[in-house]
Design an enzyme around this catalytic site. Structure first.
Site, mmCIF file in Angstrom:
data_model
loop_
_atom_site.group_PDB
_atom_site.id
_atom_site.type_symbol
_atom_site.label_atom_id
_atom_site.label_comp_id
_atom_site.label_asym_id
_atom_site.label_seq_id
_atom_site.Cartn_x
_atom_site.Cartn_y
_atom_site.Cartn_z
ATOM 1 N N SER A 29 0.827 -1.208 0.000
ATOM 2 C CA SER A 29 0.000 0.000 0.000
ATOM 3 C C SER A 29 0.861 1.258 0.000
ATOM 4 O O SER A 29 0.351 2.371 0.065
ATOM 5 C CB SER A 29 -0.934 0.002 1.217
ATOM 6 N N ASN A 116 -2.498 -2.683 13.222
ATOM 7 C CA ASN A 116 -3.955 -2.478 13.158
ATOM 8 C C ASN A 116 -4.392 -1.215 13.907
ATOM 9 O O ASN A 116 -5.196 -0.429 13.409
ATOM 10 C CB ASN A 116 -4.686 -3.703 13.722
ATOM 11 N N THR A 161 -38.771 27.224 -10.904
ATOM 12 C CA THR A 161 -39.107 25.883 -10.432
ATOM 13 C C THR A 161 -39.286 25.074 -11.714
ATOM 14 O O THR A 161 -39.770 25.611 -12.727
ATOM 15 C CB THR A 161 -40.383 25.833 -9.574
ATOM 16 N N LYS A 289 -15.307 29.693 -29.175
ATOM 17 C CA LYS A 289 -15.783 29.063 -27.939
ATOM 18 C C LYS A 289 -15.072 29.561 -26.684
ATOM 19 O O LYS A 289 -13.882 29.829 -26.691
ATOM 20 C CB LYS A 289 -15.587 27.541 -28.016
ATOM 21 N N GLU A 296 -17.827 22.662 -15.188
ATOM 22 C CA GLU A 296 -18.119 21.325 -15.726
ATOM 23 C C GLU A 296 -17.292 20.248 -15.014
ATOM 24 O O GLU A 296 -17.790 19.178 -14.683
ATOM 25 C CB GLU A 296 -17.810 21.286 -17.224
ATOM 26 N N TYR A 323 -9.916 -6.367 12.467
ATOM 27 C CA TYR A 323 -9.245 -5.886 11.258
ATOM 28 C C TYR A 323 -9.288 -6.947 10.161
ATOM 29 O O TYR A 323 -9.168 -8.143 10.415
ATOM 30 C CB TYR A 323 -7.775 -5.534 11.564
ATOM 31 N N GLN A 328 -7.390 -1.980 4.100
ATOM 32 C CA GLN A 328 -6.309 -1.211 3.481
ATOM 33 C C GLN A 328 -6.847 -0.392 2.302
ATOM 34 O O GLN A 328 -6.302 0.648 1.942
ATOM 35 C CB GLN A 328 -5.210 -2.162 3.015
HETATM 36 N N1 ARG Z 1 -1.228 -1.309 5.370
HETATM 37 C C1 ARG Z 1 -2.185 -1.828 6.282
HETATM 38 C C2 ARG Z 1 -3.523 -1.082 6.097
HETATM 39 O O1 ARG Z 1 -3.494 -0.038 5.595
HETATM 40 C C3 ARG Z 1 -1.729 -1.664 7.669
HETATM 41 C C4 ARG Z 1 -2.351 -2.629 8.632
HETATM 42 C C5 ARG Z 1 -1.846 -3.975 8.364
HETATM 43 N N2 ARG Z 1 -2.320 -4.892 9.331
HETATM 44 C C6 ARG Z 1 -2.215 -6.232 9.153
HETATM 45 N N3 ARG Z 1 -2.674 -6.969 10.095
HETATM 46 N N4 ARG Z 1 -1.709 -6.723 8.056
HETATM 47 O O2 ARG Z 1 -4.570 -1.564 6.462
#
Ligand code: ARG
Length: 465
Positions: A29, A116, A161, A289, A296, A323, A328
């Site tokens: 990520s 987490n 309206t 134009k 827009e 979690y 993510q």
């Molecule tokens: N990059 C992860 C996210 O954004 C961080 C948390 C990862 N936690 C795990 N248990 N793999 O969610």
């Protein structure tokens, strides 16, 4: 391709094989969560200070880690840290970089913490700042609305309206309608801020931790108002993201409606306004134009924020506690929403200050289309007729005028008399455009005085005087 040999990742202890290269790319990520680096470092520093205070780690170690984290911050700011999918996310990059700065002691940072609760904290720190910024930007936009309303306070335009001319209103009254809409938007963001402003660190993976964390202290250090009460909820909760994007969606819908109006008003058919050259663009083929692209694009970008809303709701709707890696995926829609809303608000604030208002065109447009028909009915009521009957007589007057290619105020008194004996010469004064505005004195109506007061109140609310 499967990599052979021990897995070198921070979490690699139990793994006998390396991560597949494609999986590495797939679950990283870092490309988008790198923007959380500041929040992540702030959160880590607070965590370390707290651990030192509670003697979970030695004071000296804390000092070294904090110094190291500040160095990492500088390095990220100076683009001296290479981000790579192998280190997954911003949290691991920072921990890894810290290790390189301070060695073994850096490995104490993650005591009593999980990614987490760490990621939940980071997003909250980030979003608190952004929400405050957005509220300020929206107030700035409101200011430009109010300034424009004041500048054109007595300009009269047709109110619509069904996009059909209905009754004359003050252009400033119309603008102040948007002031109200954005006021509610700001209130929604302020309200949602309270729920973002909850400190989740200390929930660890989901169950809390065995270390004697002082969560209150961490909360104080990070300027949060409250510590989260349930560790499972702390790491599962993304309501604040859903709320934020919901409110952003409503705000964008407001911008989109305004865009639609500006686009219509700047067309040759309306010619109510001219948007300045700096906020319009030309065509590559048609030399004449001048297109209202900014309006827009804002209207178009509303679609992507609404898409982000569906994205986050769909993402969350079937997730079991606590979690899940799915979460993510909350970041891209959130970041995109923040970025889109900020730029749209900014560009709109500037564009409004650069709009020319064609007062005469607006006024002339009030002269055609029987915008005074309701007032003819009201006139008859003032002469003693019931409203329903008066409505019918005014309707007959419209039919008569239409049949004769006239407007109501072009009808002769004799013609009026064939419809009702109650109509006298004073009817003409009653049907004048300015008089129609002047009489709309019900609270919140478009009378000159009402709107003047509304603008004054708004200026006080915005601290403009
Ligand atoms: N990059 C992860 C996210 O954004 C961080 C948390 C990862 N936690 C795990 N248990 N793999 O969610």
């Amino acid at each position: 391709m499967e990599k052979k040999g021990r897995n070198e990742k921070l979490w690699g202890g139990r793994f006998l094989q390396g991560t597949d290269e494609l999986v590495e790319k797939f679950h990283a990520s870092i490309d988008f969560d790198k923007r959380l680096y500041d929040s992540d470092i702030d959160g880590s520093i607070a965590h370390v200070k707290m651990m030192a205070k509670e003697s979970i780690i030695p004071q000296d170690d804390a000092g070294i880690i904090i110094e190291g984290l500040e160095k990492v911050r500088k390095k990220i700011e100076n683009n001296e840290i290479a981000f790579s999918a192998a280190l997954e996310d911003i949290h691991m990059h920072i921990e890894d970089a810290l290790g390189k700065e301070v060695g073994e002691v850096g490995k104490k940072l993650h005591t009593g913490r999980s990614r987490n609760d760490q990621v939940a904290l980071d997003v909250r720190i980030y979003l608190k700042k952004e929400t405050e910024l957005i509220i300020d930007l929206l107030k700035g936009f409101q200011k430009s609305l109010v300034i424009m309303a004041q500048k054109h306070q007595d300009v009269i335009m047709p109110g619509y309206t069904h996009l059909q001319r209905a009754q004359p209103v003050l252009f400033s009254h119309h603008l102040m309608a948007y002031y109200e809409m954005f006021k509610r938007d700001i209130q929604r963001f302020e309200d949602c801020f309270k729920r973002i402003d909850v400190m989740p660190l200390g929930a660890a993976a989901l169950a809390g931790t065995t270390y004697p964390l002082n969560r209150e202290f961490t909360k104080e250090l990070l300027c949060f108002s409250k510590v989260s009460d349930n560790s499972i909820d702390s790491v599962s909760d993304r309501d604040f993201v859903m709320e934020f994007i919901s409110h952003a969606s409503i705000t964008m819908v407001h911008f989109s409606r305004l865009s639609e109006e500006l686009i219509l008003w700047s067309s040759s058919e309306f010619s109510f306004i001219t948007i300045s050259d700096s906020f319009t663009t030309g065509s590559s083929i048609m030399p004449q134009k001048k297109n209202p692209d900014v309006a827009e694009l804002v209207r178009g970008k509303t679609g992507r924020v609404l898409g982000n809303l569906i994205n986050i709701f769909t993402l969350m709707k079937s997730l079991p506690l606590a979690y899940n890696k799915d979460m993510q995926e909350d970041k891209e829609p959130l970041f995109d929403t923040v970025d889109t809303l900020k730029i749209c608000t900014d560009v709109y604030t500037r564009m409004l200050a650069n709009i020319l208002v064609h007062k005469d065109r607006m006024y002339d447009a009030c002269k055609q289309g029987f915008l005074n028909a309701t007032d003819l009915a009201d006139y008859l009521v003032s002469k003693g007729m019931t409203f329903r009957r008066a409505h019918s007589v005014a309707g007959q007057a419209v039919a008569f005028a239409l049949g004769h290619g006239k407007e109501l105020n072009d009808m002769t008194i004799e013609e009026f008399k064939t419809l009702s004996e109650l109509i006298e010469k004073d009817v003409y004064g009653y049907l004048e455009i300015d008089k129609m505005i002047e009489r709309r004195i019900s609270y919140g109506g478009t009378s000159f005085n009402n709107v003047k007061k509304a603008i004054q109140n708004a200026k006080v609310e915005l601290g403009l005087q």
